[in-house]
Design an enzyme around this catalytic site. Structure first.
Site, mmCIF file in Angstrom:
data_model
loop_
_atom_site.group_PDB
_atom_site.id
_atom_site.type_symbol
_atom_site.label_atom_id
_atom_site.label_comp_id
_atom_site.label_asym_id
_atom_site.label_seq_id
_atom_site.Cartn_x
_atom_site.Cartn_y
_atom_site.Cartn_z
ATOM 1 C CE1 TYR A 175 -3.829 -2.418 -0.245
ATOM 2 C CE2 TYR A 175 -3.033 -3.030 1.957
ATOM 3 C CZ TYR A 175 -3.848 -3.164 0.936
ATOM 4 O OH TYR A 175 -4.834 -4.302 0.815
ATOM 5 N NE ARG A 223 -0.232 -6.758 9.528
ATOM 6 C CZ ARG A 223 -1.006 -7.549 9.208
ATOM 7 N NH1 ARG A 223 -1.864 -7.482 8.325
ATOM 8 N NH2 ARG A 223 -0.772 -8.935 10.008
ATOM 9 N NE ARG A 321 -5.224 -17.098 6.637
ATOM 10 C CZ ARG A 321 -4.243 -17.743 5.656
ATOM 11 N NH1 ARG A 321 -5.045 -18.638 5.068
ATOM 12 N NH2 ARG A 321 -3.357 -17.583 5.805
ATOM 13 C CB CYS A 347 -9.848 -23.393 2.575
ATOM 14 S SG CYS A 347 -11.016 -22.158 3.102
ATOM 15 C CB CYS A 350 -11.730 -15.683 4.418
ATOM 16 S SG CYS A 350 -9.966 -16.149 4.549
ATOM 17 C CB ALA A 393 -23.347 -31.189 3.457
ATOM 18 C CD GLU A 412 -19.914 -41.841 6.105
ATOM 19 O OE1 GLU A 412 -19.468 -42.762 5.258
ATOM 20 O OE2 GLU A 412 -20.410 -40.802 5.859
ATOM 21 C CD GLN A 420 -16.342 -35.490 -2.632
ATOM 22 O OE1 GLN A 420 -15.562 -34.800 -3.548
ATOM 23 N NE2 GLN A 420 -17.733 -35.540 -3.137
ATOM 24 C CB ALA A 457 -28.538 -44.956 5.370
#
Length: 646
Positions: A175, A223, A321, A347, A350, A393, A412, A420, A457
């Protein structure tokens, strides 16, 4: 006694005592209004981190002039009308024992007219070719430079009026302050650029202006990027020379980061980079100053933070994070409840959301940036909820539903949960992603849900359980692409390739350059195979955003035993070969002993269709890949949304 005594010992910056050594990094969150004001959503976010135990909350980079903002929904300090909102935020955080800091920033070349409405300005007309669109900035005049110095001082005055405890100058990440310092971006040959002393003039004048505005006792942090990681940019030796000048000018502490936009992988580090990766830079700078030094750089484990402090590499740690993923990281770590920490898996979703002008959410913690909206509220009616599938999920839906008071059972069929996500353990540099499974499974148990593994199931079992609600989170499976000869080729399911590594492979063809294809290619290359990856388009790992994709794909390109065939199709397959077509020409690839199709992914929807066909059955919902194959982020968000709705 805390297992991390140094991390939770009080510290001091200037005239302020901090309750521990944890600073919340000034991470932008897209939770402000378009005119730079605090929102209730922003206040809720900060209150959660203050209550969680961080010592000092540095809100985010706050533009001192609208011409210097770099995101649409970024906080500003350019107008007195903003002061009451900040005063309210500071008061809320103070009630939880946290100090609050404002970071003053001007983007310079690292913005665009799409954000500001005007041509960017900078020390020199050096375009930023990454993340901003490559717009060439206009070179600032001398009077304009003096005016910007004054804007920093005015913003500091507003911060003090709002009750901020600490100020920080954003001299990092390329910056404007850093642009004047760096020969990479400052090509001037006047009183503001040329040799070392003239390039140093702007930051020193900003420090002087801010000090004059707030007085000598308000702690002032600076910083810096200790290594810009670009040819012709600042290196750590330069910063070791610069740091004493900053100290003499009145800076009370240095906050060490790295990188500029052209080397953004060093600003927000992906999971492929080790924790505490910037510590060696802080160690060198700390030897040249007598003021405290804090260091950022993917510090998500309290043991890593404790080691940094114990070895004298820094006096504080700056966590972005880690606190984004778990606002209670400090409290849980101090109390030794490490298995309850929702750890950042780096990951970079964000960062992607930031660049898309979306609220900055979190893959690992669906509550982040939705603290009020998704607060746990008791269910109106307790129901028997059966979740089929313990991928991200299903686990997240089960966790939220159980916390709300439902009786939840997760079935499960595999011997361990994760779906995955577990495949990432086989991909070099990505194993940390699988760590999210351990947290989620533990969180489900702590919420009171039952997790049953090794249970297949089916319709009969589900009806026998007589649930009120069935949540299908059965995921997706690789399909068979329509390529002539594929059934005669040595084609193997992509999931099986990652689950059950086979040695002795000589030559492999991976079909599809998406996220899964890149992962399979990396895993096979790691095992020593010659890998050919074919992608019909010109993008690799396109499901991922720009920042997480950089290192992931760079790691693949760096493999000497990997050949990337973009804008290429597979026209036919044989028992040991393939016909490729690119640019209107066909070539033959022979000697294959493995072909791995990674597209299409087909939703595992059969059980759902059976349940929906029954008029007398329970309510049925689908979340994650069994609804539509995407990434773990969408799976987690959908699981949480349903858990809050039930």
């Amino acid at each position: 006694m805390s297992p991390f005594p140094r991390l939770f010992a009080p510290g001091r910056i200037g005239a302020r005592t901090l309750r521990n050594r944890i600073l919340m990094a000034p991470m932008e969150k897209n939770l402000a209004t378009a005119d730079g004001a605090v929102t209730q959503r922003y206040l809720d976010y900060c209150e959660a981190r203050a209550a969680g135990g961080a010592a000092l909350l540095l809100l985010e980079s706050m533009y001192v002039d609208p011409l210097g903002r770099n995101h649409v929904y970024q906080l500003g300090l350019h107008d007195d009308a903003l002061i009451p909102g900040y005063r309210r935020l500071v008061e809320v955080c103070h009630r939880h024992g946290a100090l609050v800091g404002a970071e003053l920033q001007f983007a310079g070349r690292e913005t665009s007219s799409r954000v500001t409405g005007r041509q960017p300005v900078a020390p020199s007309p050096v375009a930023c070719t990454v993340l901003t669109g490559g717009e060439t900035p206009r070179e600032l005049t001398g009077p304009e430079i003096h005016a910007i110095v004054a804007r920093f001082a005015e913003a500091a005055r507003r911060a003090l009026a709002a009750g901020f405890d600490v100020l920080e100058l954003h001299g990092a990440h390329g910056y404007l302050i850093g642009q004047f310092l760096s020969p990479y971006t400052n090509r001037r040959d006047d009183e503001w650029g040329g040799d070392f002393d003239r390039r140093l003039r702007f930051p020193l004048e900003v420090i002087a202006g801010v000090r004059a505005a707030v007085g000598p006792t308000v702690p002032l942090l600076y910083r810096l990027s200790a290594d810009e990681h670009v040819e012709g940019g600042l290196r750590v030796d330069d910063l070791c020379r610069i740091a004493p000048h900053l100290e003499r000018a009145g800076v009370d502490a240095l906050d060490v980061s790295a990188g500029i936009y052209e080397s953004a992988v060093w600003i927000v580090q992906p999971m492929e980079m080790e924790q505490g990766c910037l510590t060696p830079l802080a160690r060198q700078i700390r030897r040249h100053v007598g003021i405290p030094v804090s260091v950022a750089g993917r510090i998500t484990d309290a043991a890593v933070a404790e080691r940094i402090l114990a070895e004298g590499d820094a006096d504080f740690v700056t966590l972005g994070r880690a606190l984004h993923a778990d606002p209670e990281w400090p409290r849980k770590s101090r109390e030794g409840r490490l298995d309850e920490v929702c750890a950042c898996v780096a990951c970079l979703r964000c960062s992607d959301l930031l660049g898309q002008n979306q609220p900055v959410l979190c893959l690992a913690n669906t509550h982040t940036s939705r603290e009020r909206e998704w607060a746990i509220r008791p269910a109106a009616r307790r129901q028997r909820v059966l979740v089929v599938g313990a991928g991200p999920a299903g686990l997240e839906c089960a966790r939220v539903a159980a916390l709300r008071g439902h009786a939840v059972t997760v079935l499960e069929r595999a011997p361990e949960p994760g779906g995955q996500l577990l495949l990432s353990r086989a991909v070099p540099g990505r194993a940390e992603l699988a760590g999210l499974v351990t947290y989620l499974a533990g969180a489900v148990a702590r919420a009171g849900a039952e997790l049953l593994l090794g249970v297949e199931a089916d319709l009969e079992l589900i009806l026998r359980e007589r649930p009120d609600v069935v949540v299908l989170a059965t995921g997706a499976r690789p399909g068979i692409p329509d390529i002539p000869g594929i059934l005669q080729s040595p084609a193997v399911d992509a999931f099986e390739v990652l689950r059950r590594p086979v040695s002795g492979l000589r030559k492999a063809l991976v079909l599809g350059g998406g996220m899964l294809g890149v992962g399979v290619a990396l895993a096979l290359a790691e095992r020593g195979a010659e890998v050919h990856l074919v992608e019909a388009g010109d993008e690799r790992a396109g499901e991922l955003g720009l920042r997480p994709r950089w290192q992931y794909v760079a790691n693949l390109r760096a493999r000497p035993n990997v050949t990337l065939h973009t804008l290429t199709t597979v026209e036919a397959l044989t028992a040991d070969g393939a016909v490729l077509r690119s640019g209107g020409r066909e070539t033959t690839l022979g000697g294959l002993d493995l072909v791995v199709p990674t597209r299409p992914l087909l939703p595992a929807a059969a059980l759902g269709e059976q349940l929906k066909a029954r008029a007398d059955g329970p309510s049925v919902f689908e979340v994650g890949d069994c609804a539509l194959p995407r990434t773990a982020f969408e799976a987690m968000q959908e699981g949480a949304a349903l858990g809050h709705r039930l």
